[in-house]
Motif scaffolding. Structure first.
Motif, PDB file in Angstrom:
ATOM      1  N   UNK A  11      13.105  -2.566 -33.024  1.00  0.00           N
ATOM      2  CA  UNK A  11      13.004  -3.359 -31.794  1.00  0.00           C
ATOM      3  C   UNK A  11      11.665  -3.102 -31.118  1.00  0.00           C
ATOM      4  N   UNK A  12      11.320  -1.834 -30.997  1.00  0.00           N
ATOM      5  CA  UNK A  12      10.057  -1.463 -30.355  1.00  0.00           C
ATOM      6  C   UNK A  12       8.870  -1.957 -31.198  1.00  0.00           C
ATOM      7  N   UNK A  13       9.009  -1.879 -32.507  1.00  0.00           N
ATOM      8  CA  UNK A  13       7.929  -2.323 -33.382  1.00  0.00           C
ATOM      9  C   UNK A  13       7.683  -3.817 -33.222  1.00  0.00           C
ATOM     10  N   UNK A  14       8.750  -4.604 -33.150  1.00  0.00           N
ATOM     11  CA  UNK A  14       8.578  -6.047 -32.962  1.00  0.00           C
ATOM     12  C   UNK A  14       7.963  -6.356 -31.599  1.00  0.00           C
ATOM     13  N   UNK A  15       8.385  -5.620 -30.561  1.00  0.00           N
ATOM     14  CA  UNK A  15       7.795  -5.812 -29.233  1.00  0.00           C
ATOM     15  C   UNK A  15       6.306  -5.475 -29.268  1.00  0.00           C
ATOM     16  N   UNK A  16       5.948  -4.408 -29.985  1.00  0.00           N
ATOM     17  CA  UNK A  16       4.538  -4.027 -30.102  1.00  0.00           C
ATOM     18  C   UNK A  16       3.755  -5.069 -30.900  1.00  0.00           C
ATOM     19  N   UNK A  17       4.362  -5.626 -31.957  1.00  0.00           N
ATOM     20  CA  UNK A  17       3.706  -6.702 -32.726  1.00  0.00           C
ATOM     21  C   UNK A  17       3.430  -7.897 -31.820  1.00  0.00           C
ATOM     22  N   UNK A  18       4.390  -8.235 -30.979  1.00  0.00           N
ATOM     23  CA  UNK A  18       4.220  -9.368 -30.072  1.00  0.00           C
ATOM     24  C   UNK A  18       3.039  -9.151 -29.137  1.00  0.00           C
ATOM     25  N   UNK A  19       2.696  -7.889 -28.888  1.00  0.00           N
ATOM     26  CA  UNK A  19       1.555  -7.557 -28.023  1.00  0.00           C
ATOM     27  C   UNK A  19       0.263  -7.390 -28.825  1.00  0.00           C
ATOM     28  N   UNK A  20       0.333  -7.601 -30.138  1.00  0.00           N
ATOM     29  CA  UNK A  20      -0.866  -7.539 -30.964  1.00  0.00           C
ATOM     30  C   UNK A  20      -1.146  -6.190 -31.603  1.00  0.00           C
ATOM     31  N   UNK A  21      -0.144  -5.321 -31.661  1.00  0.00           N
ATOM     32  CA  UNK A  21      -0.335  -3.990 -32.248  1.00  0.00           C
ATOM     33  C   UNK A  21      -0.156  -4.053 -33.761  1.00  0.00           C
ATOM     34  N   UNK A  22      -1.256  -3.995 -34.479  1.00  0.00           N
ATOM     35  CA  UNK A  22      -1.210  -4.053 -35.942  1.00  0.00           C
ATOM     36  C   UNK A  22      -0.542  -2.809 -36.537  1.00  0.00           C
ATOM     37  N   UNK A  23      -0.669  -1.679 -35.867  1.00  0.00           N
ATOM     38  CA  UNK A  23      -0.037  -0.452 -36.354  1.00  0.00           C
ATOM     39  C   UNK A  23       1.485  -0.608 -36.379  1.00  0.00           C
ATOM     40  N   UNK A  24       2.006  -1.369 -35.449  1.00  0.00           N
ATOM     41  CA  UNK A  24       3.451  -1.607 -35.415  1.00  0.00           C
ATOM     42  C   UNK A  24       3.882  -2.440 -36.623  1.00  0.00           C
ATOM     43  N   UNK A  25       3.075  -3.436 -36.967  1.00  0.00           N
ATOM     44  CA  UNK A  25       3.389  -4.238 -38.156  1.00  0.00           C
ATOM     45  C   UNK A  25       3.332  -3.354 -39.398  1.00  0.00           C
ATOM     46  N   UNK A  26       2.346  -2.482 -39.452  1.00  0.00           N
ATOM     47  CA  UNK A  26       2.224  -1.550 -40.581  1.00  0.00           C
ATOM     48  C   UNK A  26       3.451  -0.643 -40.664  1.00  0.00           C
ATOM     49  N   UNK A  27       3.933  -0.201 -39.515  1.00  0.00           N
ATOM     50  CA  UNK A  27       5.137   0.642 -39.475  1.00  0.00           C
ATOM     51  C   UNK A  27       6.341  -0.113 -40.047  1.00  0.00           C
ATOM     52  N   UNK A  28       6.491  -1.370 -39.645  1.00  0.00           N
ATOM     53  CA  UNK A  28       7.590  -2.190 -40.186  1.00  0.00           C
ATOM     54  C   UNK A  28       7.420  -2.326 -41.697  1.00  0.00           C
ATOM     55  N   UNK A  29       6.206  -2.602 -42.123  1.00  0.00           N
ATOM     56  CA  UNK A  29       5.932  -2.751 -43.555  1.00  0.00           C
ATOM     57  C   UNK A  29       6.273  -1.467 -44.304  1.00  0.00           C
TER      58      UNK A  29
END
Length: 183
Positions: A11-29
């Protein structure tokens, strides 16, 4: 601007992605890609197509993370639904495709005729026509499939029944040869 927060929760990772955090997308990946590949491969039954599905899914996750709503379901469910839907769409689209054993069978396909008709419509005195003519038949067809009909690398690989990596490398070499020829 990157939030640079190591996220432990999807949930937090998706919220961070929505704010443009590429590290969050990497974490999901990092956390989910293996299982997402397995899911996609079970549906499409071919590794190269599963790779394409997962890649497209992660692009969609990145560009649509702002649409995720925690009150409508889990983040994991949302992510897996994207992969599942991408895979099913690929299968639905694939029903209209005819995978082929060789280039002779591809010639019989109406879409192959359209691809070659586009090439034949080029002015025969144009530099582009000359440069395309200099390519071998398979590379020329691959370039035309990609740039005239809009096929993805995965679709071209599937139609020609060759590995995705091979398709990508010979298309890259063909484009390089075209650039050189046109320069």
């Amino acid at each position: 601007m990157s939030v640079n927060v190591r996220v432990n929760d999807l949930d937090e990772a998706l919220a961070a992605c929505a704010k443009g955090d590429r590290a969050a997308l990497r974490e999901i990946y990092d956390r989910e890609a293996g299982q997402l590949m397995a899911l996609a491969q079970r549906i499409v039954r071919r590794r190269e197509l599963a790779e394409e599905v997962v890649q497209e899914a992660f692009i969609r996750i990145w560009t649509h993370a702002h649409q995720y709503k925690a009150d409508r379901g889990s983040a994991r469910g949302w992510i897996y639904a994207i992969v599942r839907n991408r895979a099913l769409n690929l299968l639905r689209d694939g029903r209209r495709e005819h995978t082929v054993e060789n280039m002779d069978a591809l010639r019989e396909d109406g879409q192959a005729d359209e691809v070659m008709a586009a090439w034949q419509k080029l002015d025969r005195t144009s530099r582009l026509y000359e440069c395309l003519a200099a390519l071998d038949d398979v590379k020329r067809r691959g370039i035309l499939m990609a740039y005239v009909e809009g096929y993805s690398h995965g679709e071209i690989a599937g139609r020609l029944r060759i590995p995705l990596g091979t398709t990508k490398s010979w298309l890259r070499r063909a484009l390089s040869a075209l650039r050189e020829c046109l320069a």
